[in-house]
Design a protein around this motif. Structure first.
Motif, short mmCIF file in Angstrom:
data_model
loop_
_atom_site.label_atom_id
_atom_site.label_comp_id
_atom_site.label_asym_id
_atom_site.label_seq_id
_atom_site.Cartn_x
_atom_site.Cartn_y
_atom_site.Cartn_z
N GLY A 159 -17.61 -2.02 7.56
CA GLY A 159 -17.29 -3.31 6.97
C GLY A 159 -16.87 -3.20 5.51
O GLY A 159 -15.93 -3.89 5.07
N SER A 160 -17.53 -2.35 4.75
CA SER A 160 -17.18 -2.19 3.34
C SER A 160 -15.80 -1.58 3.18
O SER A 160 -15.01 -2.01 2.31
CB SER A 160 -18.23 -1.30 2.64
N VAL A 161 -15.50 -0.58 3.98
CA VAL A 161 -14.19 0.07 3.89
C VAL A 161 -13.09 -0.88 4.37
O VAL A 161 -12.04 -1.02 3.73
CB VAL A 161 -14.18 1.37 4.72
N THR A 162 -13.33 -1.54 5.49
CA THR A 162 -12.34 -2.46 6.05
C THR A 162 -12.05 -3.61 5.10
O THR A 162 -10.91 -4.07 4.99
CB THR A 162 -12.82 -3.00 7.41
N ALA A 163 -13.08 -4.08 4.39
CA ALA A 163 -12.88 -5.19 3.46
C ALA A 163 -11.93 -4.80 2.33
O ALA A 163 -11.11 -5.61 1.89
CB ALA A 163 -14.23 -5.62 2.88
N LEU A 164 -12.02 -3.55 1.87
CA LEU A 164 -11.11 -3.10 0.83
C LEU A 164 -9.67 -3.06 1.35
O LEU A 164 -8.73 -3.50 0.67
CB LEU A 164 -11.51 -1.71 0.34
N LEU A 165 -9.51 -2.55 2.56
CA LEU A 165 -8.18 -2.49 3.16
C LEU A 165 -7.63 -3.90 3.39
O LEU A 165 -6.47 -4.18 3.05
CB LEU A 165 -8.23 -1.72 4.48
N ALA B 43 10.00 -1.55 2.01
CA ALA B 43 10.29 -0.17 1.62
C ALA B 43 9.76 0.13 0.22
O ALA B 43 9.29 1.23 -0.06
CB ALA B 43 11.79 0.08 1.67
N ALA B 44 9.80 -0.86 -0.65
CA ALA B 44 9.37 -0.66 -2.03
C ALA B 44 7.86 -0.67 -2.17
O ALA B 44 7.30 0.00 -3.04
CB ALA B 44 9.98 -1.73 -2.94
N SER B 45 7.17 -1.43 -1.31
CA SER B 45 5.73 -1.57 -1.46
C SER B 45 5.06 -1.90 -0.13
O SER B 45 5.41 -2.90 0.51
CB SER B 45 5.41 -2.67 -2.48
N CYS B 46 4.11 -1.07 0.26
CA CYS B 46 3.33 -1.32 1.46
C CYS B 46 1.89 -0.88 1.18
O CYS B 46 1.46 0.22 1.56
CB CYS B 46 3.90 -0.55 2.65
N PRO B 47 1.15 -1.72 0.45
CA PRO B 47 -0.18 -1.32 -0.03
C PRO B 47 -1.14 -0.85 1.05
O PRO B 47 -1.87 0.13 0.85
CB PRO B 47 -0.69 -2.59 -0.72
N GLN B 48 -1.17 -1.54 2.19
CA GLN B 48 -2.12 -1.13 3.23
C GLN B 48 -1.78 0.25 3.79
O GLN B 48 -2.68 1.03 4.10
CB GLN B 48 -2.15 -2.18 4.34
N ALA B 49 -0.50 0.55 3.91
CA ALA B 49 -0.11 1.87 4.40
C ALA B 49 -0.52 2.95 3.40
O ALA B 49 -1.05 4.00 3.78
CB ALA B 49 1.40 1.92 4.63
N ASP B 50 -0.28 2.70 2.12
CA ASP B 50 -0.64 3.68 1.09
C ASP B 50 -2.14 3.93 1.08
O ASP B 50 -2.59 5.08 1.00
CB ASP B 50 -0.19 3.20 -0.29
N TRP B 51 -2.94 2.86 1.17
CA TRP B 51 -4.38 3.01 1.09
C TRP B 51 -4.93 3.70 2.33
O TRP B 51 -5.79 4.59 2.23
CB TRP B 51 -5.05 1.64 0.91
N ALA C 84 -15.27 6.35 7.02
CA ALA C 84 -14.18 5.66 6.35
C ALA C 84 -12.86 5.88 7.09
O ALA C 84 -12.07 4.94 7.27
CB ALA C 84 -14.06 6.14 4.91
N ALA C 85 -12.62 7.11 7.53
CA ALA C 85 -11.39 7.39 8.28
C ALA C 85 -11.38 6.64 9.60
O ALA C 85 -10.35 6.07 10.01
CB ALA C 85 -11.26 8.89 8.51
N GLU C 86 -12.52 6.60 10.28
CA GLU C 86 -12.60 5.88 11.56
C GLU C 86 -12.40 4.38 11.33
O GLU C 86 -11.76 3.71 12.15
CB GLU C 86 -13.94 6.17 12.23
N ALA C 87 -12.93 3.87 10.23
CA ALA C 87 -12.76 2.44 9.92
C ALA C 87 -11.30 2.11 9.70
O ALA C 87 -10.79 1.08 10.18
CB ALA C 87 -13.58 2.08 8.68
N VAL C 88 -10.60 2.97 8.98
CA VAL C 88 -9.18 2.74 8.70
C VAL C 88 -8.35 2.81 9.97
O VAL C 88 -7.45 1.99 10.19
CB VAL C 88 -8.69 3.75 7.65
N MET C 89 -8.63 3.79 10.81
CA MET C 89 -7.87 3.89 12.06
C MET C 89 -8.11 2.69 12.96
O MET C 89 -7.18 2.18 13.60
CB MET C 89 -8.23 5.20 12.79
N THR C 90 -9.35 2.20 13.00
CA THR C 90 -9.66 1.01 13.81
C THR C 90 -8.95 -0.22 13.27
O THR C 90 -8.35 -1.00 14.04
CB THR C 90 -11.18 0.77 13.83
N ALA C 91 -9.00 -0.41 11.95
CA ALA C 91 -8.38 -1.59 11.34
C ALA C 91 -6.86 -1.58 11.49
O ALA C 91 -6.24 -2.61 11.81
CB ALA C 91 -8.76 -1.67 9.86
N THR C 92 -6.25 -0.42 11.29
CA THR C 92 -4.79 -0.35 11.40
C THR C 92 -4.34 -0.35 12.85
O THR C 92 -3.19 -0.68 13.15
CB THR C 92 -4.24 0.88 10.66
#
Length: 288
Positions: free
Chosen positions: A51-57, A66-74, A143-151
């Motif tokens: 939850g903490s990691v997903t909230a940041l994302l 093309a110029a900016s994709c914050p969620q992809a970068d994070w 954290a990696a698992e959280a990001v993969m789940t959220a994306t």
């Protein structure tokens, strides 16, 4: 920035003065002192970290150009941390132990990613909420698992029938964080060596087969390469798909036309493929 000057800047930023190689333990500081090995962790604690990691994302803009994709970068930043932590396993040491040599040129950008983050959100913000009970080694994996789940949910919003993942069901806690790990020097795969580097790192060291190594490469579906980090540049796929955990990375390799690009940013030690078919976007920010 030269890697040694870059590391010195980080040391100053976190208030450290030492000659040993910089490691995540130096950068991801726990206000409560922290634990090196997680206390017994149940499903609720796993969910709290997620939850903490997903909230940041989720707090980053979902707009993706093309110029900016914050969620992809994070997302790419978080997976690069966990991946580089994993990939230094060999001879029964290293691996997901929360330790890597942040002075290594192949880890350039990771200390800043941990401490300052991307687009104002840093992984250390989430870690500080749980570091009294969760080791850094376990935290990087969750954290990696959280990001993969959220994306993955980003992908499912466009493809509702796409399958979901249950990383939690397979997670085991208890990893101990190493404070130093000088033995990992030179273990990360050299991208210029191609398949031979994949064989050494993923088959010989990690014990995967070629199918497993290929699957692990799928993390490249998130984020992009930047010259200031790896020396390479460009999106792994188109920007929007780079914030979705799907298989577009593999589709792109087969369905798009590519040509070699020699000496990326003038560096003869960095060579890559760039898109060359009719779908190529000449905007430098949109480079694939």
């Amino acid at each position: 920035m030269h890697s040694r000057l870059y590391s010195s800047w980080i040391l100053l930023a976190v208030g450290l003065d030492r000659s040993a190689a910089l490691t995540p333990h130096d950068v991801m500081v726990c206000p409560q002192g922290g634990v090196l090995t997680s206390t017994p962790m149940d499903g609720d604690k796993y969910d709290a970290v997620v939850g903490s990691v997903t909230a940041l994302l989720a707090g980053l803009p979902s707009d993706c150009t093309a110029a900016s994709c914050p969620q992809a970068d994070w997302a790419g930043c978080v997976l690069r941390i966990a991946g580089h932590d994993l990939m230094d396993f060999a001879s029964d040491n290293g691996g997901s132990d929360g330790c890597m040599d942040l002075d290594d040129v192949d880890n350039r950008g990771l200390a800043l990613c941990m401490q300052e983050g991307e687009h104002g959100a840093s992984l250390s913000q989430a870690f500080e909420q749980h570091c009294a009970e969760v080791s850094l080694a376990d935290f990087f994996v969750i954290a990696a698992e959280a990001v993969m789940t959220a994306t993955r949910k980003n992908h499912q919003s466009a493809q509702p029938s796409a399958a979901s993942f249950d990383f939690k069901a397979h997670f085991s806690s208890g990893r101990t964080t190493r404070e130093t790990c000088s033995f990992v020097a030179g273990r990360l795969p050299n991208a210029e060596a191609g398949c031979s580097a994949v064989e050494t790192t993923f088959l010989d060291h990690l014990g995967l087969d070629w199918a497993g190594a290929t699957a692990l490469m799928g993390v490249h579906t998130l984020g992009r390469a930047k010259v200031e980090n790896s020396g390479y540049d460009g999106w792994w796929s188109d920007p929007e798909n780079s914030r979705r955990f799907n298989h577009n990375f593999y589709v792109s390799m087969l369905a798009k036309g590519w040509k070699p690009q020699r000496a990326v940013a003038g560096n003869a030690d960095r060579n890559q493929w760039e898109r060359a078919d009719v779908g190529r976007d000449d905007d430098p920010d949109a480079k694939e």
